[in-house]
Design an enzyme around this catalytic site. Sequence first.
Site, PDB file in Angstrom:
ATOM      1  N   GLY A 252      35.326  11.684 -27.740  1.00 12.80           N
ATOM      2  CA  GLY A 252      36.644  11.277 -27.268  1.00 12.80           C
ATOM      3  C   GLY A 252      36.667  10.815 -25.823  1.00 12.80           C
ATOM      4  O   GLY A 252      37.734  10.793 -25.194  1.00 12.80           O
TER       5      GLY A 252
ATOM      6  N   LYS B 285      32.893   0.476 -17.840  1.00 13.49           N
ATOM      7  CA  LYS B 285      31.885   0.901 -18.810  1.00 13.49           C
ATOM      8  C   LYS B 285      30.625   0.107 -18.461  1.00 13.49           C
ATOM      9  O   LYS B 285      30.539  -1.089 -18.736  1.00 13.49           O
ATOM     10  CB  LYS B 285      32.343   0.562 -20.228  1.00 13.49           C
TER      11      LYS B 285
ATOM     12  N   GLY C  42      31.102  10.217 -29.795  1.00 14.65           N
ATOM     13  CA  GLY C  42      32.297  10.422 -30.595  1.00 14.65           C
ATOM     14  C   GLY C  42      33.160  11.590 -30.173  1.00 14.65           C
ATOM     15  O   GLY C  42      34.044  12.019 -30.914  1.00 14.65           O
TER      16      GLY C  42
END
Length: 230
Positions: free
Chosen positions: A15, A33, A13
């Site tokens: 960013g 990814k 989380g």
Amino acid sequence: MTRALVVTGTDTGVGKTVFAAGLASLLGASYWKPVQAGLGEETDSETAARLGGLAAGRVMPEAYRLRTPASPHLAARIDGIAIEPERLAIPRLPGTLVIEGAGGLMVPLTSSLTYLDVFARWRAPAILCARTRLGTINHTLLSLDALRRRAVPVLGVAFIGEDEPETVAIIARMGRVRVLGRLPIIEPLGPEALRRGFGSAFGREAFEGAFGETPGNATPGGAARSALAP
């Protein structure tokens, strides 16, 4: 040969996806990814494509798409999938590839394999994304130490959040690391807002040297050392 840049973070989380989208847009790079856990909402690849304005051909397919939103090792077990390290090789493509990890460095992919293990095998330059809020000094210095102990080249730290000059300064000094810049919280967040905000926070020159000597990992004599070494 693929010119790969790894975007990792101090924890989940922080960013990373927003940063990776902005970086891919700035550099005209592709995005990958390797492992996506959780398919119920917009995936990180879809978010990066939307925010970065990346055409479909610039978003590489994930090696693993796991339905369960959990740590990759657990998501794979629940989904009945075995993650094989051999499938996590960097895709071969022309130009630059921005690779986004998941969570922090020690996120497990299997019961015996972490993202850090994969990064250590790749030896691609890494950008460490860190928050600026309380607690980031400890998390960032520990992450830098872990990267360098495994000989992963560190390009530098990219901060995300409100301006905290003393926090940034102490991390740069104690971590002996290059500060690439700081991306402020962008609200509302959209492709154009991210393009403007990222361009103001980071110039292309911040990433020069990514595929040669990496200043953030250099010490006198040219040898890579632990961020916390005496």
